[in-house]
Design an enzyme around this catalytic site. Structure first.
Site, short mmCIF file in Angstrom:
data_model
loop_
_atom_site.label_atom_id
_atom_site.label_comp_id
_atom_site.label_asym_id
_atom_site.label_seq_id
_atom_site.Cartn_x
_atom_site.Cartn_y
_atom_site.Cartn_z
CD GLU A 162 -2.83 -1.35 2.33
OE1 GLU A 162 -2.82 -0.43 3.19
OE2 GLU A 162 -3.54 -2.36 2.42
CG ASN B 219 -0.63 -6.63 -1.96
OD1 ASN B 219 -1.21 -7.15 -2.90
ND2 ASN B 219 -1.14 -6.62 -0.74
CG HIS C 124 -9.93 -5.94 0.49
ND1 HIS C 124 -10.01 -7.17 1.09
CD2 HIS C 124 -8.64 -5.50 0.67
CE1 HIS C 124 -8.84 -7.48 1.63
NE2 HIS C 124 -7.99 -6.49 1.38
CD GLU D 47 -4.41 -7.93 1.16
OE1 GLU D 47 -5.30 -7.34 1.82
OE2 GLU D 47 -3.22 -7.58 1.15
CG ASP E 86 -12.57 -9.37 1.41
OD1 ASP E 86 -12.77 -8.33 0.74
OD2 ASP E 86 -11.87 -9.38 2.43
#
Length: 446
Positions: free
Chosen positions: A155, A196, A232, A260, A262
């Site tokens: 990030e 990432n 996300h 990651e 979801d």
């Protein structure tokens, strides 16, 4: 510009020839085996302290890559300068090794979950660079040969694609990213090294900033092997440009991975929402499978009982593949079905090619070509498929087309019923979409 890129993404899916999926394979084989057969990994983040009982069994059986959710972050391993606690990380790595799983190391340098001595220290550029590279070197060296991928820098960007003013960015500028990667490469030359970030899944300001950053790093000879896209996502909002976005990074010569994943929804979960979530998970898997250098997909927790979403987004949740009782949800079937192997069409019947010829906000035009693959003429034909993201057929030509839910049926008209051996006929339709417009993955044709 964005509209043109969206259209380009659709055209990149053009000429997609598909055949019926083997449903039994998807039902019987674990996800990790289905993924391996397609040349990708399917991973999950885990909480090390929960790796017992049914949680551990599911993690081991279904996934071939493990990411420690928190156990490798700076505050977990070096809360006091120079004093390291490896217990949590060691547990996750040992679990992965016992179950023939890859390990994704997460994460070495991040602005969050830093110990206060790092975040609140008074640093010169030289001292902070030494602190950072010492930490990277120590952690990567400990797991040399045991961690397959590292999220080296996590990030680093603001929403507009500029450099985040973390303690590292503010003190060292962008150079800290190159320094971290070089330290990681020196500590383990075999590990794959990734940058990432979140909100980079679609083509836009932040992903453009990441794209430019990766180009600069490569131009400087920085040993960056891949780019991670956190994904996300919100129900019904899988980016239409996701595949095209992954592909443009891969075209730079680096691997890409969804790291990651979801997909959260407003609670309570309903059958309709869960069915849409199934389509959304399938759409993300298809985007990865469509890009040769997409190494794999990692879900950020596999069960709702271990998801971070409710704590950060009150009133939202149900974001993972399994419910709180470790029962697979429709999303599980969406992933399995997308990864399932395909079988060739029976001799003497037909094959189908689906092409999105144009796309715009909320709408698209598709052409479907039916080809006789046999040695005798087709005297009448019917094509069936499912629109994977709930797209609707609005108008059709050269075929009688009906739709019930996601299921679409197209039947010949009188003037194109007969197709000679090796010949083909085509029909088209206009459709509508919301959220994303992935192509169908399986057709039946007879």
């Amino acid at each position: 510009m964005l509209r043109r890129l969206i259209a380009a993404a659709a055209l990149l899916a053009a000429a997609l020839t598909t055949t019926p999926a083997t449903a039994a394979a998807a039902a019987d084989a674990p996800l990790r085996d289905l993924a391996a057969a397609r040349g990708v990994y399917l991973g999950t983040a885990v909480t090390g302290g929960k790796l017992t009982g049914g949680y551990a069994d599911t993690a081991a059986t279904q996934f071939d890559s493990i990411t420690p959710g928190n156990e490798m972050k700076w505050d977990a391993v070096e809360s006091v300068r120079g004093q390291f606690d490896w217990a949590g990380a060691d547990r996750v790595v040992a679990f992965a090794e016992a179950h023939a799983q890859k390990v994704r190391g997460h994460t070495l340098v991040w602005h969050s979950q830093l110990p206060s001595w790092v975040n609140n220290g008074t640093w010169t550029a030289d001292t902070l660079r030494t602190v950072m590279t010492d930490h990277v070197t120590t952690e990567v060296s400990r797991y040399k040969g045991r961690v397959d991928h590292w999220d080296v820098v996590n990030e680093p960007l603001n929403e507009d694609g500029t450099l985040r003013r973390s303690v590292f960015g503010a003190t060292l500028g962008e150079s800290y990213i190159a320094d971290a990667f070089r330290a990681a490469r020196a500590a383990d030359p075999a590990a794959k090294l990734y940058v990432n970030d979140y909100s980079t899944d679609a083509i836009g300001a932040k992903s453009d900033g990441m794209y430019d950053l990766v180009k600069r790093l490569l131009a400087q000879g920085v040993p960056i092997d891949g780019v991670g896209f956190q994904a996300h996502l919100i129900l019904g909002q899988v980016p239409a440009s996701m595949e095209a976005n992954l592909r443009r990074f891969a075209d730079l010569g680096v691997d890409v991975a969804v790291t990651e994943l979801d997909i959260r929804m407003t609670l309570p979960a309903t059958a309709e929402k869960l069915d849409r979530q199934k389509s959304d998970y399938a759409a993300v898997m298809r985007a990865c499978l469509a890009v040769t250098r997409c190494a794999g997909v990692t879900v950020w927790g596999f069960t709702d009982s271990d998801s971070w979403i409710p704590d950060f987004f009150p009133g939202e949740g149900a974001a993972t593949l399994y419910d709180e009782g470790l029962n697979p949800k429709p999303a599980y079937a969406g992933v399995a079905g997308t990864l399932a192997p395909t079988t060739p069409p029976p001799a003497g019947v037909c094959s189908v090619t689906y092409t999105v010829t144009s796309q715009w906000a909320g709408g698209f035009t598709a052409q479907v070509t039916v080809r006789n693959t046999g040695t005798t003429a087709l005297n009448g034909w019917t094509v069936r498929w499912a629109q994977p993201a709930g797209q609707r057929v609005a108008q059709a030509w050269n075929a009688a087309v009906t739709q019930t839910g996601e299921e679409v049926t197209a039947t010949h008209l009188s003037y194109n019923a007969t197709v000679p051996p090796g010949g083909s006929t085509a029909f088209g339709f206009n459709g509508t979409w919301t959220g994303s417009n992935p192509p169908p993955t399986a057709f039946t044709c007879a």
